[in-house]
Design a protein around this motif. Structure first.
Motif, PDB file in Angstrom:
ATOM      1  N   GLU A   1      -3.324   3.064 -69.802  1.00  0.00           N
ATOM      2  CA  GLU A   1      -4.282   4.070 -69.928  1.00  0.00           C
ATOM      3  C   GLU A   1      -4.004   4.774 -71.226  1.00  0.00           C
ATOM      4  N   ALA A   2      -2.843   5.001 -71.294  1.00  0.00           N
ATOM      5  CA  ALA A   2      -2.294   6.050 -72.552  1.00  0.00           C
ATOM      6  C   ALA A   2      -2.756   5.325 -73.974  1.00  0.00           C
ATOM      7  N   ARG A   3      -2.455   4.046 -73.839  1.00  0.00           N
ATOM      8  CA  ARG A   3      -2.691   3.363 -75.332  1.00  0.00           C
ATOM      9  C   ARG A   3      -3.935   3.510 -75.858  1.00  0.00           C
ATOM     10  N   GLN A   4      -4.985   3.979 -75.214  1.00  0.00           N
ATOM     11  CA  GLN A   4      -6.057   4.037 -75.872  1.00  0.00           C
ATOM     12  C   GLN A   4      -6.305   5.235 -77.009  1.00  0.00           C
ATOM     13  N   TYR A   5      -5.331   6.202 -76.745  1.00  0.00           N
ATOM     14  CA  TYR A   5      -5.332   7.427 -77.484  1.00  0.00           C
ATOM     15  C   TYR A   5      -4.661   7.006 -78.758  1.00  0.00           C
ATOM     16  N   LEU A   6      -3.929   5.764 -78.860  1.00  0.00           N
ATOM     17  CA  LEU A   6      -3.719   5.408 -80.221  1.00  0.00           C
ATOM     18  C   LEU A   6      -4.801   5.235 -81.426  1.00  0.00           C
TER      19      LEU A   6
ATOM     20  N   GLY B   1      -7.611   5.951 -83.330  1.00  0.00           N
ATOM     21  CA  GLY B   1      -8.355   7.118 -83.921  1.00  0.00           C
ATOM     22  C   GLY B   1      -7.357   8.058 -84.034  1.00  0.00           C
ATOM     23  N   TYR B   2      -5.999   8.267 -83.380  1.00  0.00           N
ATOM     24  CA  TYR B   2      -4.991   9.141 -83.861  1.00  0.00           C
ATOM     25  C   TYR B   2      -3.935   8.957 -84.465  1.00  0.00           C
ATOM     26  N   THR B   3      -3.757   7.318 -84.729  1.00  0.00           N
ATOM     27  CA  THR B   3      -2.702   6.727 -85.611  1.00  0.00           C
ATOM     28  C   THR B   3      -3.602   5.553 -86.092  1.00  0.00           C
ATOM     29  N   ALA B   4      -2.889   5.010 -87.051  1.00  0.00           N
ATOM     30  CA  ALA B   4      -3.418   3.871 -87.683  1.00  0.00           C
ATOM     31  C   ALA B   4      -3.385   2.432 -87.042  1.00  0.00           C
TER      32      ALA B   4
ATOM     33  N   ILE C   1       4.313  13.452 -70.637  1.00  0.00           N
ATOM     34  CA  ILE C   1       4.966  12.306 -70.803  1.00  0.00           C
ATOM     35  C   ILE C   1       5.335  11.680 -69.311  1.00  0.00           C
ATOM     36  N   GLN C   2       5.251  12.201 -68.328  1.00  0.00           N
ATOM     37  CA  GLN C   2       5.184  11.338 -66.800  1.00  0.00           C
ATOM     38  C   GLN C   2       4.084  10.702 -66.774  1.00  0.00           C
ATOM     39  N   ASP C   3       2.907  11.141 -67.223  1.00  0.00           N
ATOM     40  CA  ASP C   3       1.487  10.456 -67.237  1.00  0.00           C
ATOM     41  C   ASP C   3       1.562   9.100 -68.210  1.00  0.00           C
ATOM     42  N   ILE C   4       2.337   9.314 -69.443  1.00  0.00           N
ATOM     43  CA  ILE C   4       2.351   8.147 -70.110  1.00  0.00           C
ATOM     44  C   ILE C   4       3.402   6.937 -69.714  1.00  0.00           C
TER      45      ILE C   4
END
Length: 129
Positions: free
Chosen positions: A64-69, A71-74, A55-58
């Protein structure tokens, strides 16, 4: 962005259920069973601290965290840059006001018979052993 939706209103749960459009609404959680917590207190603490670091990293690196949305979300394409990130709240970050709003939402769920009985929110929040 895609022209297929429009915003009718923001913060409807906070405004209409909690009675304050600026009230925090906690719509999800990470959960461990009481049995697991009691049986594996060290693993529970390790999990909680790993979750805290994530959470602290986000919080520190939202772009940077947004890239993981993808492929893992719509969520895809340029929309990744526009969608708000979740405002995570850890068990030891809840204020008494937060808990009161959380309880008000659970009371609403009980009143609407989503829950079969009243649920005490404070009893659900993790308390380290």
């Amino acid at each position: 962005m895609k022209g297929i939706t429009r915003i009718l209103e923001n913060g409807v749960v906070s405004k209409y259920i909690l009675g304050d459009s600026m009230a925090p609404w906690f719509g999800g959680s990470a959960a461990l069973s009481s049995k697991f917590i009691e049986q594996f207190p060290e693993a529970t603490q390790t999990y909680a601290e790993a979750y805290r670091r994530a959470i602290q990293d986000i919080r520190d690196n939202p772009d940077e965290a947004r890239q993981y949305l993808v492929g893992y979300t719509a969520i895809e394409g340029d929309l990744v840059e526009k969608v708000p990130l979740v405002g995570y709240t850890l068990y030891d970050e809840f204020t008494p006001e937060d808990v009161a709003y959380f309880q008000k939402f659970f009371d609403f769920m009980t009143e609407k018979t989503v829950f079969s009985r009243a649920v005490d929110v404070s009893a659900l929040l993790y308390k380290p052993i």
